[in-house]
Design a protein around this motif. Structure first.
Motif, short mmCIF file in Angstrom:
data_model
loop_
_atom_site.label_atom_id
_atom_site.label_comp_id
_atom_site.label_asym_id
_atom_site.label_seq_id
_atom_site.Cartn_x
_atom_site.Cartn_y
_atom_site.Cartn_z
N PRO A 259 0.91 -5.58 -14.52
CA PRO A 259 0.06 -5.11 -13.40
C PRO A 259 0.27 -3.49 -13.15
CG PRO A 259 1.38 -6.94 -12.78
CD PRO A 259 1.90 -6.45 -14.37
N VAL A 260 -0.93 -2.73 -12.84
CA VAL A 260 -1.06 -1.44 -12.92
C VAL A 260 -1.63 -0.93 -11.80
CG1 VAL A 260 -2.07 0.60 -13.87
CG2 VAL A 260 -0.80 -1.16 -15.30
N PHE A 261 -1.06 -0.22 -11.03
CA PHE A 261 -1.62 0.66 -9.81
C PHE A 261 -1.77 2.16 -10.29
CE2 PHE A 261 -0.37 2.89 -5.55
CZ PHE A 261 -1.65 3.03 -5.38
N LEU A 262 -3.15 2.76 -10.51
CA LEU A 262 -3.49 3.98 -10.76
C LEU A 262 -4.03 4.99 -9.62
CD1 LEU A 262 -5.88 3.15 -13.82
CD2 LEU A 262 -3.96 4.59 -13.92
N VAL A 263 -3.12 6.19 -9.87
CA VAL A 263 -3.47 7.15 -8.64
C VAL A 263 -3.81 8.35 -9.30
CG1 VAL A 263 -2.25 8.40 -6.84
CG2 VAL A 263 -1.57 5.70 -7.25
N VAL A 264 -5.05 9.16 -8.54
CA VAL A 264 -5.32 10.36 -8.90
C VAL A 264 -5.43 11.05 -7.63
CG1 VAL A 264 -6.68 9.87 -10.96
CG2 VAL A 264 -7.92 9.81 -8.87
N THR A 265 -5.78 12.52 -7.70
CA THR A 265 -5.68 13.32 -6.35
C THR A 265 -7.34 13.75 -6.48
OG1 THR A 265 -5.04 15.21 -7.18
CG2 THR A 265 -3.23 13.62 -6.52
N GLU A 266 -7.48 14.27 -5.09
CA GLU A 266 -8.68 14.96 -4.83
C GLU A 266 -8.64 16.42 -5.79
OE1 GLU A 266 -11.66 16.69 -1.44
OE2 GLU A 266 -9.72 16.16 -0.81
N ARG A 292 -5.39 -2.02 -9.05
CA ARG A 292 -5.25 -1.23 -7.67
C ARG A 292 -5.69 0.34 -8.13
NH1 ARG A 292 -2.03 -1.42 -2.55
NH2 ARG A 292 -1.82 -3.76 -2.84
N PHE A 293 -6.44 0.99 -7.25
CA PHE A 293 -6.57 2.57 -7.56
C PHE A 293 -6.68 3.27 -6.32
CE2 PHE A 293 -8.39 5.92 -9.93
CZ PHE A 293 -9.55 6.60 -9.01
N LEU A 294 -6.07 4.38 -6.33
CA LEU A 294 -6.30 5.27 -5.02
C LEU A 294 -6.70 6.91 -5.54
CD1 LEU A 294 -5.74 5.66 -2.01
CD2 LEU A 294 -3.20 6.04 -2.63
N ARG A 295 -7.47 7.31 -4.88
CA ARG A 295 -7.82 8.86 -5.00
C ARG A 295 -7.11 9.39 -3.64
NH1 ARG A 295 -12.43 11.81 -3.55
NH2 ARG A 295 -12.48 13.88 -4.63
N LEU A 296 -6.24 10.23 -3.80
CA LEU A 296 -5.51 10.86 -2.56
C LEU A 296 -6.44 11.79 -2.10
CD1 LEU A 296 -1.71 10.58 -3.47
CD2 LEU A 296 -2.84 9.63 -1.59
N GLU A 318 1.15 2.41 -0.07
CA GLU A 318 0.33 1.69 -1.07
C GLU A 318 1.16 1.21 -2.41
OE1 GLU A 318 -2.84 1.16 -1.62
OE2 GLU A 318 -3.79 2.15 -0.19
N VAL A 319 2.29 1.94 -2.82
CA VAL A 319 3.12 1.44 -3.83
C VAL A 319 3.86 0.23 -3.10
CG1 VAL A 319 5.20 2.19 -5.08
CG2 VAL A 319 3.48 3.68 -4.80
N LEU A 320 4.41 0.32 -2.03
CA LEU A 320 5.02 -0.90 -1.69
C LEU A 320 4.22 -2.37 -1.45
CD1 LEU A 320 6.95 0.57 1.57
CD2 LEU A 320 7.90 -0.12 -0.66
N GLY A 321 2.82 -2.01 -1.14
CA GLY A 321 2.03 -2.90 -1.11
C GLY A 321 1.81 -3.67 -2.48
N PHE A 322 1.68 -2.78 -3.44
CA PHE A 322 1.46 -3.14 -4.86
C PHE A 322 2.65 -3.64 -5.54
CE2 PHE A 322 2.48 -1.82 -9.26
CZ PHE A 322 1.62 -2.45 -9.94
#
Length: 327
Positions: A259-266, A292-296, A318-322
Motif C-alpha cells: 500500500p502506497v500514499f503519494l504526496v506532492v506539494t503546490e 491515497r494521494f495528497l497535494r499539499l 493523513e499519514v495516521l489515517g493511511f
C-alpha cells in the motif's frame, strides 16, 4: 482513442469522483504563526526559481516554532546502529506505555549526496516527536550517501533499517508486522526502489505494511536544467542506459503490492510533482484503483516535512489515517 487512453480517462474520472465524495482535508497552513505564513506565501510562487536560496530560507523560518513544539510523553534513544557504517544509525522515538504500536521509519532527503537525521536543526527530530506523541514508535534514520555509496547503497540501507525494526520491535513495544516507511525527496526515491524492486528486497518480500512517498523522483532522466541533476547522476551513475532499470516506476508490476500514499506539494522541486503524478497514474492503472494521494496546498518541497509537530497537522493526520486503514 486507444484503449490505454480510454482506461486512463476512466481511472482518473473515478479518482476525481472519489475526491469529490470524500472531501479531502483543507490546507492547514493558516494555522501556522503569521510570520511563517507570510514567508511561505512569499517564497512559494518563486520557489523553483532558486531552490538553493529558498530551501534554507524555508527551514530557517520554521526553527522558532519547532524549538517550542511539544515533546511530552516521549523517550528518545539516539544513535542506534542498524549496520556497521558510521552513517547507518537511527534515533528511536518511543511513546510511553504502549504495546504493539506501529513503527514508522523516516528516510530523509538531501539530493542523494547530503543529509543526516540531525540536519536542519529541529526539522527531522520533530517528525519523531510528533508521531511518537500519537502512539507510533518512530525511527529517524541516517544512511550512506553518494558519491561514496552509489546505487543501490541507500536502498540496501533502507532494507537494513526494516530488518533492524523487525528484530527490535517487541523490545520497543511495537508490532513487527506493522512497519511503515516514509521517505521524503531522495528518501522517497530510495523507499520506492525498495518496495517496488524485488531484486533489492529480501527473498520473503519487503516486510512492510505500507509506504508514504513524499515528493520523490521515480523515473530517472538527466535534465541539465535540473538543479539536482548532477547529484542524481552521482548516485545513479551517468549512463542513461542504466536509468530504466534503476527507476522505481519500472518495477511496480513485478513486486509485492505494498500500500502506497503519494504526496506532492503546490510548490515542489522542479519536476517532482510531475513524477509523483506519473507514479499515481501507473499505480491507478496497475490496480484499477488509485492509492491515497495528497497535494499539499501552500507548501513547498521542504515546508511539507518541516510542518510536522506544528499546528499544521494536515499531512501528519493523513499519514495516521493511511497507517490505520492500510490504504
Amino acid at each position: 482513442m486507444s484503449n490505454l487512453r480510454v482506461r486512463m480517462g476512466a481511472l482518473l474520472t473515478g479518482a476525481l469522483m472519489a475526491l469529490l465524495i470524500t472531501k479531502p482535508a483543507m490546507a492547514q497552513v493558516d494555522r501556522l504563526p503569521p510570520d511563517l505564513q507570510e514567508t511561505l506565501a512569499r517564497i512559494g510562487p518563486v520557489f523553483q526559481r532558486d531552490i538553493g536560496t529558498h530551501i534554507p530560507a524555508t527551514l530557517a523560518a520554521f526553527q522558532s516554532v519547532l524549538r517550542s513544539a511539544p515533546r511530552d510523553g516521549v523517550s528518545v534513544t539516539a544513535d542506534q546502529h542498524y549496520g556497521p557504517d558510521p552513517k547507518q544509525v537511527l534515533d528511536v522515538y518511543q511513546p510511553a506505555s504502549r504495546q504493539d504500536a506501529p513503527i514508522l521509519i523516516y528516510v530523509h532527503g538531501g539530493a542523494y549526496v547530503t543529509g543526516d537525521k540531525n540536519a536542519y536543526g529541529e526539522v527531522y527530530a520533530n517528525i519523531g516527536w510528533w508521531f511518537a506523541r500519537q502512539g507510533i514508535v518512530t525511527l529517524n534514520a541516517t544512511y550512506r550517501l553518494a558519491p561514496a555509496s552509489p546505487w543501490p547503497g541507500a536502498v540496501q540501507d533502507v532494507r537494513a533499517m526494516v530488518a533492524w525494526a523487525r528484530e527490535n520491535a517487541v523490545r520497543l513495544g511495537a508490532d513487527p508486522n506493522r512497519i511503515f516507511l516514509m521517505g521524503h525527496s531522495a528518501g522517497a526515491t530510495h523507499v520506492a526502489s525498495y518496495i517496488f524492486d524485488r531484486a533489492l528486497q529480501p527473498a520473503d518480500g519487503p516486510g512492510v505494511a505500507g509506504a508514504v512517498l513524499i515528493s520523490g523522483r521515480y523515473r530517472l532522466d538527466y535534465d541539465p536544467a535540473d538543479p539536482n541533476g548532477r547529484n542524481m547522476q552521482a548516485y545513479f551513475g551517468d549512463d542513461p542506459a542504466q536509468y530504466p532499470n534503476r527507476s522505481p516506476i519500472t518495477h511496480i508490476r513485478d513486486g509485492a503490492k505494498v500500500p502506497v500514499f503519494l504526496v506532492v506539494t503546490e510548490y515542489d522541486n522542479p519536476g517532482l510533482d510531475v513524477r509523483g503524478a506519473e507514479l499515481l497514474f501507473a499505480l491507478c492503472e496497475r490496480d484499477s484503483a488509485c492509492p491515497r494521494f495528497l497535494r499539499l496546498i501552500g507548501h513547498n518541497h521542504l515546508s511539507e516535512v518541516a510542518a510536522f509537530n506544528t499546528p499544521d497537522e494536515q499531512l501528519g493526520r493523513e499519514v495516521l489515517g493511511f497507517m490505520s486503514l492500510g490504504r
